[in-house]
Design an enzyme around this catalytic site. Sequence first.
Site, short mmCIF file in Angstrom:
data_model
loop_
_atom_site.label_atom_id
_atom_site.label_comp_id
_atom_site.label_asym_id
_atom_site.label_seq_id
_atom_site.Cartn_x
_atom_site.Cartn_y
_atom_site.Cartn_z
N SER A 77 0.85 -1.19 0.00
CA SER A 77 0.00 0.00 0.00
C SER A 77 0.88 1.23 0.00
O SER A 77 2.11 1.13 0.04
CB SER A 77 -0.90 0.00 1.23
OG SER A 77 -0.11 0.31 2.37
N LYS A 78 0.23 2.38 0.00
CA LYS A 78 0.97 3.65 -0.05
C LYS A 78 1.98 3.79 1.08
O LYS A 78 2.97 4.50 0.96
CB LYS A 78 -0.02 4.81 0.00
CG LYS A 78 -0.84 4.90 -1.27
CD LYS A 78 -1.23 6.33 -1.60
CE LYS A 78 -2.08 6.42 -2.85
NZ LYS A 78 -3.53 6.28 -2.60
N ARG A 79 1.72 3.09 2.19
CA ARG A 79 2.66 3.17 3.31
C ARG A 79 4.05 2.69 2.90
O ARG A 79 5.05 3.09 3.47
CB ARG A 79 2.18 2.31 4.47
CG ARG A 79 1.07 2.93 5.30
CD ARG A 79 0.77 2.09 6.52
NE ARG A 79 0.46 0.71 6.18
CZ ARG A 79 1.23 -0.32 6.45
NH1 ARG A 79 2.36 -0.16 7.10
NH2 ARG A 79 0.86 -1.53 6.10
#
Length: 492
Positions: free
Chosen positions: A254-256
Site C-alpha cells: 500500500s501507499k505506506r
Amino acid sequence: MDVRVRYAPSPTGLQHIGGIRTALFNYFFAKANGGKFILRVEDTDRERYSDESLEDLYSTLEWLGIKWDEGPVVGGPYGPYIQSERFDLYKEYAEKLVEEGKAYYCFCTPERLEEVRKAQVESKSEYQGYDRHCANLSDSEIKAYLAQGIKPVIRFRVPTSGKTTFHDILMGDITRRNCDISPDPILLKSDGFPTYHLANVVDDYLMHITHIMRAQEWIPSGPLHVLLYEAFGWEVPQYCHLPMVMGKDGQKLSKRHGSTAVRDFRAKGYLPEAIINYVTLVGWSLDGSTEFFSKEDLEKCFTMEGIHKAPAVFDYKKLDWFNGQYIRQCDNKRLASLVAPYLQEAGYLSTPLTEQDEELLETLVPPVKERMKVLSDVVPLTSFLFEDKPVEDKNVYIAKGSDEAQTAEALVTGSEILLSGLKNGEAESAIEEKLVALSQNLGIKVNGVFQPIRVAITNSTVSLPLFDSIRLLGLDETEKRLERAVKLFKEN
Ligand code: GLU
Ligand code: ZN
C-alpha cells in the site's frame, strides 16, 4: 483448448502494481499458449467510477506495450467489453434465474433491512445477513408489490444445506458450507444495474473465458460464483488465484510502503521493460534463477506452474536495481530522448530542444547513464551544469577520516595537480595517481582528496565521475569553482 483469459479491472482508481501484475500474468499466459488476452472493464460500481481511472488503465497498458486481443477500443466478437454497455443483458440472465426459481424478487426497503441487521447484532445472532424474507413470496404477493410501483432487487437463492467446492490450480480444492455463503446476495439492483458477481460470471461465460487468474482477495467469492455457474448450467472455468503482493513488512502493498500506482513509477523514470521484468518476478519464476526477461521472452516462456503459492514481496530496491540495469542497456539516443523531458521540466533545457541542447544531451548521456537508477536522477546529477549553487558548509567537503586542515590542504594542492595536469594534457590516470599520492602524503583516505574536489566542482556529494564532470563543465568554470572552494577554506 484455446486459452482465453481476461484482465477485468474496475476503473475506480489508478492502476496499482498488484493489478498490473495480474494483467501481465494473464497476458503472458495467453501469449505463451497461443491464446487470447481480453480486456474487460468492470464499471458496474458507478459511484466509484472515474474517467481518470479508465484513461489511466489504457495509458498504462499502452506504455507497457500490452495489447489486448479483444476489448474496448479494438472490439471483438463478444463485445461490448465495457460492462456499463451491457446492462440489458445482465437483466435478461437474472430474470432467467427468477423464472427457474433459482433467484427471486425482493421488495424489502432499506429501512427494513437495516432493522433486521440491527436486531441480529443486538441478539448476537449466529445468522448474519438477509433474512430471506422474500424468498417464498406467492405470485399474488409479487403482483401486489409490483402494482404499488415498488422496484424489486433480484436475489440469488443460495442453497441452505450442502457444500460447494471450487478447484483452484494453485490452492487446490476450496470447500465452503453453503450456509456460510452470505445469504442470498443481490444479483440485480432495483435500478436494473447488475452487481459485480452477476456481471462477472455472465461475462466470463459469454466471453468464453477458460482460465480466471485474479487476485487472491477474490477467493471468498469463488463458491458463490461456482453456484452461479451451476444455476445457469454452465461449465466452471479454471481458477488460479494469485499470491498477494506485499510490502517488506508482510502487509498488503500500500501507499505506506511507497508508490503503488504505475503512473507514479512512470513519472519517476522507471522504464517499462524494468517494470515488466521485475513485476512478473513478483510471485513467479521460471527456474528459480533466471532474472532477466524481456517482454518477448515472457510471451514465450511464461507458465502457470511457475506461479508461487506463497505471498510475494515487492522489493523497491530490487526494482531500482533492475531499472538501473535497463538504463545501462538503453542506447544513447533513446536515453537522450527519455531524459530530455526531466531536464526541460527542471528548466535546464528549452522546449523544444535547441541544437545546442541536443549536443549537450549527447555529451551528457554517456556519463549519466552509469549513475542513474531512475530517469529523474538526471536532474540532481547534472544540475551543477545548469545552475551554480556553491556548497557553503565546510563539513560537506570534509570526508570521513579527514579534518578541516587536511581538507584545505587537499583542496589547494589537489586543485594545482588537477588544473596543471589538465592544462598540460596529462593522462587522466596519471593525474589520478598524483591525487592518490597526495592523499598518502597527507595521511588521509583517497576520498579525503576526491570528495572536496568533487563538491567544489559539482556542488554535491553525489555526482558524475570527476573527469566527466570537468569535461562537461569546461576547464575555466572548473578552475573558478575550485578557487572559490579554496577561498572558502582560507577565509577563517
Ligand atoms: N473487477 C474485479 C476487480 O477489480 C475483477 C475480479 C475478477 O478478476 O474476477 O478486481
Ligand atoms: Zn426482501
